[in-house]
Scaffold this motif. Structure first.
Motif, PDB file in Angstrom:
ATOM      1  N   THR A  65       0.843  -1.194   0.000  1.00  0.00           N
ATOM      2  CA  THR A  65       0.000   0.000   0.000  1.00  0.00           C
ATOM      3  C   THR A  65       0.880   1.246   0.000  1.00  0.00           C
ATOM      4  O   THR A  65       1.906   1.271   0.666  1.00  0.00           O
ATOM      5  N   TYR A 107       1.060   5.505   0.495  1.00  0.00           N
ATOM      6  CA  TYR A 107       0.427   6.654   1.137  1.00  0.00           C
ATOM      7  C   TYR A 107       1.150   7.930   0.752  1.00  0.00           C
ATOM      8  O   TYR A 107       2.345   7.919   0.450  1.00  0.00           O
ATOM      9  N   GLN A 143       1.800  11.958   2.204  1.00  0.00           N
ATOM     10  CA  GLN A 143       1.694  12.799   3.387  1.00  0.00           C
ATOM     11  C   GLN A 143       2.174  14.207   3.098  1.00  0.00           C
ATOM     12  O   GLN A 143       3.310  14.399   2.636  1.00  0.00           O
ATOM     13  N   GLY A 172      -1.893  13.924   8.512  1.00  0.00           N
ATOM     14  CA  GLY A 172      -1.718  12.488   8.538  1.00  0.00           C
ATOM     15  C   GLY A 172      -1.601  11.935   7.126  1.00  0.00           C
ATOM     16  O   GLY A 172      -2.074  12.546   6.163  1.00  0.00           O
ATOM     17  N   PRO A 173      -0.965  10.789   6.952  1.00  0.00           N
ATOM     18  CA  PRO A 173      -0.857  10.176   5.622  1.00  0.00           C
ATOM     19  C   PRO A 173      -2.226   9.855   5.040  1.00  0.00           C
ATOM     20  O   PRO A 173      -3.194   9.614   5.766  1.00  0.00           O
ATOM     21  N   PHE A 214      -4.214   7.491   1.995  1.00  0.00           N
ATOM     22  CA  PHE A 214      -4.143   6.316   1.123  1.00  0.00           C
ATOM     23  C   PHE A 214      -4.127   6.730  -0.341  1.00  0.00           C
ATOM     24  O   PHE A 214      -4.895   7.585  -0.763  1.00  0.00           O
ATOM     25  N   GLN A 223      -3.388   0.416  -3.477  1.00  0.00           N
ATOM     26  CA  GLN A 223      -2.968  -0.849  -2.886  1.00  0.00           C
ATOM     27  C   GLN A 223      -2.986  -1.945  -3.936  1.00  0.00           C
ATOM     28  O   GLN A 223      -3.851  -1.947  -4.830  1.00  0.00           O
ATOM     29  N   TYR A 240       5.004   7.077   1.066  1.00  0.00           N
ATOM     30  CA  TYR A 240       5.413   5.905   1.841  1.00  0.00           C
ATOM     31  C   TYR A 240       4.841   4.640   1.220  1.00  0.00           C
ATOM     32  O   TYR A 240       3.670   4.615   0.812  1.00  0.00           O
ATOM     33  N   PHE A 290       5.734   1.384   8.528  1.00  0.00           N
ATOM     34  CA  PHE A 290       6.080   2.252   7.420  1.00  0.00           C
ATOM     35  C   PHE A 290       7.590   2.276   7.201  1.00  0.00           C
ATOM     36  O   PHE A 290       8.368   2.132   8.132  1.00  0.00           O
ATOM     37  N   GLY A 291       7.985   2.497   5.951  1.00  0.00           N
ATOM     38  CA  GLY A 291       9.376   2.768   5.640  1.00  0.00           C
ATOM     39  C   GLY A 291       9.687   4.232   5.882  1.00  0.00           C
ATOM     40  O   GLY A 291       8.868   4.974   6.422  1.00  0.00           O
ATOM     41  N   SER A 292      10.849   4.677   5.447  1.00  0.00           N
ATOM     42  CA  SER A 292      11.298   6.041   5.735  1.00  0.00           C
ATOM     43  C   SER A 292      10.689   7.071   4.798  1.00  0.00           C
ATOM     44  O   SER A 292      10.763   8.260   5.056  1.00  0.00           O
TER      45      SER A 292
END
Lengths: 112, 111
Positions: free
Chosen positions: A34, A36, A38, A43-44, A46, A49, A87, A102-104
């Motif tokens: 998925t 996202y 931001q 907030g992130p 969607f 997906q 992300y 989450f990744g960076s």
């Protein structure tokens, strides 16, 4: 846990197509991918997906190769308002308890 | 408008004090999550709950506790705040399809 790796930053110009790749070498069989978006102080949100092959919606496409060890978010004809952090998130979203990590993230900057 | 409500939006707190960040959702989602985001960094999962009555630890659970007494509420408590807990805290929920719905965040400063 499936760990994700993304480029730290990318620059693009308005009207161009942008592709952001995420690596997830230890993705599990049941994991979905998925993406996202931001914006600062929010907030992130969607975006899209997928599980395998290609998924397209009104804002983006998601390409997932057969081995599923990576995925590419494609944003067509970006505008200045697409400047944000993107992300990718890998995890299971149904059934038994599972963490969603989450990744960076990738900072996309769209230039005029 | 349906969604996630977080409170407070911003708080300055003295070290050693107890603080509870509130999160309420009206979408009847089973799963809820707390993340923290430090300046210029990504989101790190603190705790999660896949259904009322159950909770689990994320990547950075130390110093935080949660409870899930019902479907709608998922409060995050800092028992004794420390400066390293200065961050923006995001609550999120999911119905299980993979789409996480986030609140607007709670900015916490611990002095």
């Amino acid at each position: 846990l499936a760990k994700t790796t993304q480029p730290i930053s990318m620059d693009s110009y308005e009207g161009q197509e942008v592709n952001i790749t995420c690596s997830h070498n230890n993705i599990a069989t049941n994991d979905y991918i998925t993406w996202y978006q931001q914006f600062p102080s929010q907030g992130p949100r969607f975006i899209i997906q997928g599980y395998k092959t290609k998924v397209t919606n009104e804002v983006a496409s998601l390409f997932i190769p057969a081995d599923r060890k990576s995925s590419t978010l494609s944003l067509p004809r970006v505008s200045l308002s697409d400047t944000a952090v993107y992300y990718c998130l890998v995890g299971v979203f149904s059934g038994s308890a599972r963490q969603l990590t989450f990744g960076s993230g990738t900072q996309l900057t769209v230039l005029p | 408008i349906a969604g996630i409500t977080q409170a407070p939006t911003s708080q300055i707190l003295a070290a050693g004090r107890r603080m509870t960040l509130r999160c309420t959702q009206d979408m009847r989602h089973n799963a809820m999550y707390w993340y923290r985001q430090d300046l210029g960094l990504g989101l790190r999962l603190i705790h999660y709950s896949n259904t009322a009555g159950t909770t689990g630890k994320g990547e950075v659970p130390d110093g935080y506790s949660v409870s899930r007494a019902n479907t709608d509420d998922f409060p995050l408590t800092l028992a004794s705040a420390v400066p390293s807990q200065t961050s923006v805290y995001f609550c999120a929920s999911s119905v299980g399809t993979g789409e996480l719905f986030f609140g607007e965040g709670s900015r916490l400063t611990v002095l």
